[in-house]
Design an enzyme around this catalytic site. Structure first.
Site, PDB file in Angstrom:
ATOM      1  N   ARG A 135      -6.709  -1.085  -2.348  1.00 41.95           N
ATOM      2  CA  ARG A 135      -5.726  -1.572  -3.326  1.00 41.95           C
ATOM      3  C   ARG A 135      -6.247  -1.403  -4.755  1.00 41.95           C
ATOM      4  O   ARG A 135      -5.480  -1.071  -5.668  1.00 41.95           O
ATOM      5  CB  ARG A 135      -5.395  -3.044  -3.044  1.00 41.95           C
ATOM      6  CG  ARG A 135      -4.273  -3.566  -3.920  1.00 41.95           C
ATOM      7  CD  ARG A 135      -3.678  -4.837  -3.349  1.00 41.95           C
ATOM      8  NE  ARG A 135      -2.477  -5.222  -4.064  1.00 41.95           N
ATOM      9  CZ  ARG A 135      -2.353  -6.365  -4.740  1.00 41.95           C
ATOM     10  NH1 ARG A 135      -3.356  -7.219  -4.778  1.00 41.95           N
ATOM     11  NH2 ARG A 135      -1.230  -6.642  -5.362  1.00 41.95           N
ATOM     12  N   HIS A 182      -4.253   0.381  -7.865  1.00 43.63           N
ATOM     13  CA  HIS A 182      -3.971  -0.292  -9.144  1.00 43.63           C
ATOM     14  C   HIS A 182      -4.718   0.384 -10.296  1.00 43.63           C
ATOM     15  O   HIS A 182      -4.312   0.262 -11.446  1.00 43.63           O
ATOM     16  CB  HIS A 182      -4.309  -1.785  -9.049  1.00 43.63           C
ATOM     17  CG  HIS A 182      -3.289  -2.554  -8.262  1.00 43.63           C
ATOM     18  ND1 HIS A 182      -2.953  -3.860  -8.533  1.00 43.63           N
ATOM     19  CD2 HIS A 182      -2.505  -2.189  -7.215  1.00 43.63           C
ATOM     20  CE1 HIS A 182      -2.013  -4.264  -7.676  1.00 43.63           C
ATOM     21  NE2 HIS A 182      -1.739  -3.269  -6.854  1.00 43.63           N
ATOM     22  N   ASN A 238      -2.376  -8.452 -10.501  1.00 42.16           N
ATOM     23  CA  ASN A 238      -3.826  -8.399 -10.272  1.00 42.16           C
ATOM     24  C   ASN A 238      -4.486  -9.765 -10.189  1.00 42.16           C
ATOM     25  O   ASN A 238      -5.375  -9.996  -9.375  1.00 42.16           O
ATOM     26  CB  ASN A 238      -4.507  -7.605 -11.396  1.00 42.16           C
ATOM     27  CG  ASN A 238      -4.104  -6.129 -11.388  1.00 42.16           C
ATOM     28  OD1 ASN A 238      -3.547  -5.661 -10.391  1.00 42.16           O
ATOM     29  ND2 ASN A 238      -4.392  -5.416 -12.457  1.00 42.16           N
ATOM     30  N   HIS A 290      -0.307  -0.795   3.772  1.00 40.15           N
ATOM     31  CA  HIS A 290      -0.114  -2.200   4.159  1.00 40.15           C
ATOM     32  C   HIS A 290      -0.325  -2.423   5.655  1.00 40.15           C
ATOM     33  O   HIS A 290      -0.105  -3.519   6.158  1.00 40.15           O
ATOM     34  CB  HIS A 290       1.272  -2.692   3.725  1.00 40.15           C
ATOM     35  CG  HIS A 290       1.401  -2.798   2.225  1.00 40.15           C
ATOM     36  ND1 HIS A 290       2.591  -3.036   1.584  1.00 40.15           N
ATOM     37  CD2 HIS A 290       0.469  -2.702   1.243  1.00 40.15           C
ATOM     38  CE1 HIS A 290       2.401  -3.078   0.265  1.00 40.15           C
ATOM     39  NE2 HIS A 290       1.115  -2.865   0.033  1.00 40.15           N
TER      40      HIS A 290
HETATM   41  C1  HEM Z   1       5.186   0.470  -2.846  1.00 37.23           C
HETATM   42  C2  HEM Z   1       4.901  -0.455  -3.724  1.00 37.23           C
HETATM   43  C3  HEM Z   1       3.887  -1.535  -3.453  1.00 37.23           C
HETATM   44  C4  HEM Z   1       4.084  -2.862  -3.640  1.00 37.23           C
HETATM   45  C5  HEM Z   1       5.331  -3.534  -4.190  1.00 37.23           C
HETATM   46  C6  HEM Z   1       2.886  -3.528  -3.219  1.00 37.23           C
HETATM   47  C7  HEM Z   1       2.677  -4.885  -3.274  1.00 37.23           C
HETATM   48  C8  HEM Z   1       1.614  -5.543  -2.685  1.00 37.23           C
HETATM   49  C9  HEM Z   1       1.465  -6.967  -2.635  1.00 37.23           C
HETATM   50  C10 HEM Z   1       2.446  -7.974  -3.227  1.00 37.23           C
HETATM   51  C11 HEM Z   1       0.336  -7.243  -1.940  1.00 37.23           C
HETATM   52  C12 HEM Z   1      -0.224  -8.628  -1.625  1.00 37.23           C
HETATM   53  C13 HEM Z   1      -0.974  -9.117  -2.852  1.00 37.23           C
HETATM   54  C14 HEM Z   1      -1.201 -10.604  -2.841  1.00 37.23           C
HETATM   55  O1  HEM Z   1      -0.323 -11.340  -2.430  1.00 37.23           O
HETATM   56  O2  HEM Z   1      -2.294 -11.016  -3.289  1.00 37.23           O
HETATM   57  C15 HEM Z   1      -0.254  -5.984  -1.579  1.00 37.23           C
HETATM   58  C16 HEM Z   1      -1.424  -5.855  -0.876  1.00 37.23           C
HETATM   59  C17 HEM Z   1      -2.005  -4.637  -0.591  1.00 37.23           C
HETATM   60  N1  HEM Z   1      -1.575  -3.398  -1.035  1.00 37.23           N
HETATM   61 FE1  HEM Z   1       0.210  -2.991  -1.849  1.00 37.23          FE
HETATM   62  N2  HEM Z   1       1.982  -2.594  -2.792  1.00 37.23           N
HETATM   63  C18 HEM Z   1       2.557  -1.362  -2.912  1.00 37.23           C
HETATM   64  C19 HEM Z   1       1.950  -0.154  -2.631  1.00 37.23           C
HETATM   65  C20 HEM Z   1       0.640  -0.005  -2.237  1.00 37.23           C
HETATM   66  C21 HEM Z   1      -0.083   1.234  -2.194  1.00 37.23           C
HETATM   67  C22 HEM Z   1       0.473   2.564  -2.691  1.00 37.23           C
HETATM   68  C23 HEM Z   1      -1.327   0.969  -1.717  1.00 37.23           C
HETATM   69  C24 HEM Z   1      -2.479   1.885  -1.486  1.00 37.23           C
HETATM   70  C25 HEM Z   1      -2.401   3.168  -1.306  1.00 37.23           C
HETATM   71  C26 HEM Z   1      -1.365  -0.456  -1.420  1.00 37.23           C
HETATM   72  C27 HEM Z   1      -2.414  -1.109  -0.836  1.00 37.23           C
HETATM   73  C28 HEM Z   1      -2.440  -2.466  -0.574  1.00 37.23           C
HETATM   74  C29 HEM Z   1      -3.458  -3.100   0.255  1.00 37.23           C
HETATM   75  C30 HEM Z   1      -4.566  -2.397   1.021  1.00 37.23           C
HETATM   76  C31 HEM Z   1      -3.194  -4.475   0.219  1.00 37.23           C
HETATM   77  C32 HEM Z   1      -4.003  -5.598   0.879  1.00 37.23           C
HETATM   78  C33 HEM Z   1      -5.067  -6.071  -0.103  1.00 37.23           C
HETATM   79  C34 HEM Z   1      -5.976  -7.149   0.416  1.00 37.23           C
HETATM   80  O3  HEM Z   1      -5.899  -7.551   1.563  1.00 37.23           O
HETATM   81  O4  HEM Z   1      -6.808  -7.597  -0.388  1.00 37.23           O
HETATM   82  N3  HEM Z   1      -0.170  -1.014  -1.786  1.00 37.23           N
HETATM   83  N4  HEM Z   1       0.549  -4.962  -2.059  1.00 37.23           N
END
Ligand code: HEM
Length: 335
Positions: A70, A74, A102, A201
């Site tokens: 992630r 970002h 973030n 995800h």
């Molecule tokens: C398509 C649009 C995307 C949205 C709206 C989005 C949104 C989010 C949100 C809201 C979370 C949870 C954050 C939290 O509640 O603290 C999350 C987690 C995550 N996102 Fe996305 N995301 C998107 C695309 C991506 C992309 C492109 C990647 C990587 C290539 C990615 C990788 C991750 C990962 C691995 C997590 C888990 C992080 C953790 O467990 O610490 N996301 N994302």
């Protein structure tokens, strides 16, 4: 007698300008200049060092893989992949860590520090933090069972960050499909890239604050198999009450949370995606293209892995045209 060290002021000014223009040209970033063997001569052990530290981190906690992946996303969506997300706030620089998507949410900065310390010990002043992150993100995916791809490297670390861009350009879970697709298009990434990359995800967790709207909103409406989805919804509501518990977490792929596979797409097919933005890719009335991609990546894991790898390289190629430096410490620009 000729005086070789005596220049007139205009000559000095002109030389300084030429030097400045030349150094700017040298620093400027062109994605086509990235290559997998960029460190072959200067730091052939770079990938080995990153891999070893990632192995330790993921063994200690698989969540660390998700955090690093992630971070790279970002990073790339703000000024290009230039390590700007890693910068701490100082008296002269406002970083991106307090941006809406973030703050309280990005993790893994300590892992980046550890990798950087080891890189500096092995090859001082050679490997950038932006490259470190791109390689570590690939390793994160591989270590949880996902695909391998060669990571083009040669990025520079920025000397600036942009809190404003972090607030505007990073998609949020509350945004609709059209907005999110347009945010990807603005970075040169297609709807296909978006669906494949959102497949990230399949690992990691979300905080209650990010999915509360969804579970108290249209979850029941989209959920198809009631026998299995309603108990899941009750459990989610238990962990994420209407009031409080903002930082409680739930996996986004509740089938195989620590495996990089294609099960995330199954959660969408069943109508049980945790984030609004994820479920929209399948359930939105305007999601003709994205819903067929979701079906495809669920039916064909190889197609998902191939597209994910290609899209990660494409996202990693978003460079910062300003160029930059090789930071000594990923949290601060060099003095
Ligand atoms: C398509 C649009 C995307 C949205 C709206 C989005 C949104 C989010 C949100 C809201 C979370 C949870 C954050 C939290 O509640 O603290 C999350 C987690 C995550 N996102 Fe996305 N995301 C998107 C695309 C991506 C992309 C492109 C990647 C990587 C290539 C990615 C990788 C991750 C990962 C691995 C997590 C888990 C992080 C953790 O467990 O610490 N996301 N994302």
């Amino acid at each position: 007698m000729a005086c070789y060290l005596c220049f007139s002021k205009p000559v000095l000014l002109f030389s300084a300008l030429v030097l400045w223009a030349f150094s700017t040209l040298l620093e400027a970033q062109d994605p086509s200049q990235l290559s997998s063997d960029y460190y072959l001569k200067t730091c052939p052990i770079a990938e080995q060092i990153v891999r070893k530290q990632m192995e330790y981190a993921v063994q200690a906690d698989p969540r660390n893989a998700a955090a690093i992946l992630r971070l790279h996303f970002h990073d790339c969506f703000v000024q290009g992949c230039d390590g700007s997300v890693l910068l701490d706030d100082t008296v002269t620089l406002i970083g991106e860590k307090k941006a809406e998507q973030n703050v309280k949410s990005l993790k893994g900065f300590d892992i980046v520090d550890k990798i950087k310390t080891n890189l500096e010990a092995g090859c001082p002043g050679i490997v950038t933090c932006a490259d470190l992150l791109a390689i570590a993100a690939r390793d994160a995916v591989v270590l949880l069972g996902g695909p391998y791809w060669d990571v083009p490297v040669g990025r520079k670390d920025s000397k600036t960050a942009s809190l404003d861009q972090a607030n505007t350009d990073i998609p949020t879970p509350q945004q609709g499909l059209v907005t999110i697709i347009s945010k990807f298009l603005a970075k040169g990434l297609s709807a296909t890239d978006m669906v494949a990359l959102a497949g990230a995800h399949t690992i990691g967790v979300s905080r209650c604050a990010s999915f509360r709207d969804r579970i108290y909103g249209d979850f029941e409406l989209t959920a198809k198999d009631e026998a299995s989805s309603l108990p899941y919804l009750s459990k989610l509501k238990e962990d994420c009450p209407l009031d409080g518990g903002d930082d409680n977490v739930s996996p986004m792929d509740h089938f195989t949370p620590n495996l990089f596979d294609n099960a995330f797409f199954e959660t969408l097919l069943k109508g049980t995606g945790l984030l609004n933005s994820d479920q929209e890719m399948y359930s939105s009335l305007v999601g003709f293209e994205t819903s067929s991609l979701v079906e495809k990546y669920w039916a064909d894991p190889v197609a998902f892995f191939n597209q994910f790898s290609d899209s990660m390289v494409k996202m990693g190629n978003i460079t910062n045209p300003e160029g930059g430096e090789v930071r000594k410490n990923c949290r601060f620009v060099n003095t």
